[in-house]
Design an enzyme around this catalytic site. Structure first.
Site, PDB file in Angstrom:
ATOM      1  N   CYS A  69      -5.146   5.700  -4.553  1.00 39.77           N
ATOM      2  CA  CYS A  69      -4.456   4.414  -4.380  1.00 39.77           C
ATOM      3  C   CYS A  69      -3.035   4.597  -4.889  1.00 39.77           C
ATOM      4  CB  CYS A  69      -5.166   3.307  -5.147  1.00 39.77           C
ATOM      5  SG  CYS A  69      -4.328   1.704  -5.072  1.00 39.77           S
ATOM      6  N   GLU A 122     -10.285  -0.829  -5.302  1.00 38.11           N
ATOM      7  CA  GLU A 122      -9.304  -1.626  -4.573  1.00 38.11           C
ATOM      8  C   GLU A 122      -9.936  -2.914  -4.041  1.00 38.11           C
ATOM      9  OE1 GLU A 122      -6.328   0.094  -2.070  1.00 38.11           O
ATOM     10  OE2 GLU A 122      -7.071   2.118  -2.476  1.00 38.11           O
ATOM     11  N   HIS A 133      -2.515  -5.698 -10.014  1.00 34.54           N
ATOM     12  CA  HIS A 133      -3.286  -4.599 -10.602  1.00 34.54           C
ATOM     13  C   HIS A 133      -3.661  -4.915 -12.043  1.00 34.54           C
ATOM     14  CE1 HIS A 133      -2.724  -1.452  -7.500  1.00 34.54           C
ATOM     15  NE2 HIS A 133      -1.631  -2.137  -7.228  1.00 34.54           N
ATOM     16  N   CYS A 156       0.871  -1.176   0.000  1.00 35.30           N
ATOM     17  CA  CYS A 156       0.000   0.000   0.000  1.00 35.30           C
ATOM     18  C   CYS A 156       0.902   1.219   0.000  1.00 35.30           C
ATOM     19  CB  CYS A 156      -0.930   0.005   1.214  1.00 35.30           C
ATOM     20  SG  CYS A 156      -2.008   1.455   1.276  1.00 35.30           S
ATOM     21  N   GLY A 197      -1.859   1.791  -7.044  1.00 33.78           N
ATOM     22  CA  GLY A 197      -2.642   1.864  -8.270  1.00 33.78           C
ATOM     23  C   GLY A 197      -2.132   2.933  -9.218  1.00 33.78           C
TER      24      GLY A 197
END
Length: 285
Positions: free
Chosen positions: A227, A218, A169, A84, A230
């Site tokens: 994100c 997410e 992802h 994260c 992301g």
């Protein structure tokens, strides 16, 4: 599944933080241990019955030499993930603000990777490592690596790029993020059979080679304001086809991130803010 966390008696000490609106409950488990269940984590993250957050972040003692802190990430549904980028900026800011370290460069170890962080007064830079595109590394069920894959949902064909930034992802290029079906298509792709560990789903709109807009669904959390991994994933996937340059401003609903990736063999860097909102205690049930 149980985790160690900071508590006194039957109350849990926590700090609420956010990075561009991607919000977290940070728990200091470096000095005083306690045990929480997966059900307690889900309740803690509940925005009506608990504190409310996208993810819960546990700051722990270093698990091995060469690492400053352990760092664990729990989604709102109680599942643990390995990366994260917005969260690591918050735990880095927390560690320095609370006097847990006086170093300006820190290494955090997650379940799947190590992250090097450089802390400055108004911004934090994170070495997110090199993007991994091999299907087995994402993981993605595919016969061979490709710049673009396809899947079909309700008779409609969608094309996406796939990458691991320490977590999986899928990135779809769209004409407009405002019109993108993030909240309907996002969960369908998240749980698609092509992704054995589920997947984060990014919807990217290219404004210029130096600037994109992005919304992210997410896994385990739903759509978030921002994100970090992301944003990194979107730039990595778009860079593979030369759709963007090596330095990209990523505009998310919660704010802006700066992503820099010079290509294969090089680490990807993310830069952005981290903000403390308030401290509190939560009655354990």
């Amino acid at each position: 599944m149980a985790f160690e966390a900071s508590m006194t008696s039957h109350h849990l000490a926590f700090t609420k933080m956010h990075a561009l609106g991607n919000d977290f409950v940070v728990i200091d488990a470096t000095r005083t241990p306690a045990t929480l269940s997966q059900a307690q984590f889900r309740l803690l993250a509940d925005r009506r019955r608990g504190i409310g957050c996208d993810q819960i972040l546990l700051l722990e003692p270093p698990p091995r030499p060469g690492v400053d802190f352990g760092y664990r990430i729990l989604n709102a549904d109680g599942s643990e993930v390995g990366q994260c980028g917005n969260g690591v900026r918050c735990v880095a800011r927390y560690a320095i603000d609370r006097g847990l370290t006086n170093k300006a460069e820190l290494v955090f170890a997650t379940r799947t990777t190590s992250m090097r962080v450089q802390v400055e007064p108004d911004s934090i830079r994170v070495n997110m490592g090199e993007p991994r595109f091999e299907p087995a590394q994402v993981p993605l069920i595919a016969s061979a690596r490709s710049d673009g894959y396809g899947l079909e949902i309700d008779g409609q064909r969608w094309r996406f790029g796939a990458v691991s930034m320490g977590n999986p992802h899928a990135v779809l290029q769209v004409e407009s993020v405002d019109a993108a079906p993030v909240r309907t298509l996002g969960p369908r792709i998240e749980t698609h059979a092509l992704f054995p560990e589920r997947v984060n789903v990014g919807f990217a709109e290219i404004l210029t080679p130096e600037c994109i807009r992005l919304r992210v669904w997410e896994r385990g959390a739903g759509e978030t304001e921002a994100c970090g991994s992301g944003a990194c994933a979107a730039v990595a996937v778009l860079r593979q086809t030369d759709a963007v340059g090596d330095t990209v401003q990523v505009l998310l609903p919660g704010g802006e991130l700066r992503i820099r990736w010079q290509g294969a063999g090089q680490p990807l860097w993310m830069e952005g803010p981290a903000t403390t909102v308030f401290d509190g205690t939560w009655a354990l049930t």
